[in-house]
Design a protein around this motif. Sequence first.
Motif, short mmCIF file in Angstrom:
data_model
loop_
_atom_site.label_atom_id
_atom_site.label_comp_id
_atom_site.label_asym_id
_atom_site.label_seq_id
_atom_site.Cartn_x
_atom_site.Cartn_y
_atom_site.Cartn_z
N UNK A 1 9.56 -12.05 18.52
CA UNK A 1 10.19 -11.02 17.69
C UNK A 1 10.19 -11.42 16.22
N UNK A 2 10.44 -12.69 15.94
CA UNK A 2 10.40 -13.16 14.55
C UNK A 2 8.99 -13.00 14.00
N UNK A 3 8.00 -13.33 14.81
CA UNK A 3 6.61 -13.15 14.40
C UNK A 3 6.33 -11.67 14.08
N UNK A 4 6.81 -10.78 14.94
CA UNK A 4 6.61 -9.35 14.71
C UNK A 4 7.30 -8.89 13.44
N UNK A 5 8.51 -9.40 13.18
CA UNK A 5 9.22 -9.03 11.95
C UNK A 5 8.46 -9.51 10.72
N UNK A 6 7.99 -10.74 10.74
CA UNK A 6 7.24 -11.27 9.61
C UNK A 6 5.96 -10.46 9.38
N UNK A 7 5.26 -10.16 10.46
CA UNK A 7 4.03 -9.36 10.35
C UNK A 7 4.34 -7.95 9.84
N UNK A 8 5.44 -7.37 10.31
CA UNK A 8 5.81 -6.02 9.87
C UNK A 8 6.15 -5.97 8.39
N UNK B 1 5.08 -8.04 6.09
CA UNK B 1 3.85 -8.26 5.34
C UNK B 1 2.96 -7.02 5.34
N UNK B 2 2.93 -6.30 6.46
CA UNK B 2 2.13 -5.06 6.52
C UNK B 2 2.72 -4.01 5.58
N UNK B 3 4.04 -3.94 5.52
CA UNK B 3 4.68 -2.98 4.60
C UNK B 3 4.37 -3.35 3.14
N UNK B 4 4.34 -4.62 2.84
CA UNK B 4 4.00 -5.07 1.48
C UNK B 4 2.55 -4.72 1.16
N UNK B 5 1.66 -4.91 2.12
CA UNK B 5 0.25 -4.56 1.91
C UNK B 5 0.10 -3.07 1.64
N UNK B 6 0.84 -2.24 2.39
CA UNK B 6 0.79 -0.80 2.14
C UNK B 6 1.35 -0.48 0.75
N UNK C 1 8.09 -0.49 0.25
CA UNK C 1 8.91 -1.61 -0.22
C UNK C 1 10.27 -1.58 0.45
N UNK C 2 10.83 -0.39 0.62
CA UNK C 2 12.12 -0.27 1.32
C UNK C 2 12.01 -0.76 2.76
N UNK C 3 10.90 -0.46 3.41
CA UNK C 3 10.70 -0.91 4.78
C UNK C 3 10.63 -2.44 4.83
N UNK C 4 9.89 -3.03 3.91
CA UNK C 4 9.80 -4.50 3.86
C UNK C 4 11.17 -5.12 3.61
N UNK C 5 11.92 -4.52 2.68
CA UNK C 5 13.27 -5.02 2.39
C UNK C 5 14.18 -4.91 3.61
N UNK C 6 14.08 -3.81 4.32
CA UNK C 6 14.90 -3.61 5.51
C UNK C 6 14.59 -4.66 6.57
N UNK C 7 13.31 -4.93 6.75
CA UNK C 7 12.91 -5.95 7.74
C UNK C 7 13.45 -7.32 7.33
N UNK D 1 5.32 -15.76 0.06
CA UNK D 1 6.51 -16.40 0.63
C UNK D 1 6.60 -16.14 2.13
N UNK D 2 6.41 -14.89 2.51
CA UNK D 2 6.48 -14.55 3.93
C UNK D 2 5.30 -15.12 4.71
#
Length: 138
Positions: free
Chosen positions: A35-42, A44-49, A66-72, A122-123
């Motif tokens: 789950x932590x791996x999925x959160x980190x990947x999520x 990072x994917x939001x940042x890429x978008x 950016x809001x999605x990345x912040x929420x994660x 960082x992530x």
Amino acid sequence: MSYATRRSPGARGIAHTYSNIGLETEVLSASPEKLITLLLDGARAAIARAKLYMEEGNIPARGQSISKALDIIENGLKACLDMEKGGEIAVNLRNVYELASHSLLLANLNADIERLDVADRLLADIADAWRAVTGKGS
């Protein structure tokens, strides 16, 4: 345009729904480490978008990503930290997450791609270390 045409999700909609179901299934069956791996990947994917949207000048979509990345980061990664049991490692992770969040806020405020890159690096460093320690890759 007919009712059927308006109601049909099309190939993109179907793929999105299928992807969401796949992710939900993965989350429900994942170990805490995964789950932590999925959160980190999520995050990072939001940042890429967000970076792509920033380059396109799409301010609303950039803000949403950016809001999605912040929420994660804030409600997922940071919230999972056990400050009592985690000791210095938990404190250091919290500080890195706060730095990443701050970079994302500044990136959005100033349309600054370099700040997005800082948050992503960082992530990425945490994700690499997490995979090395847990042996939980993709």
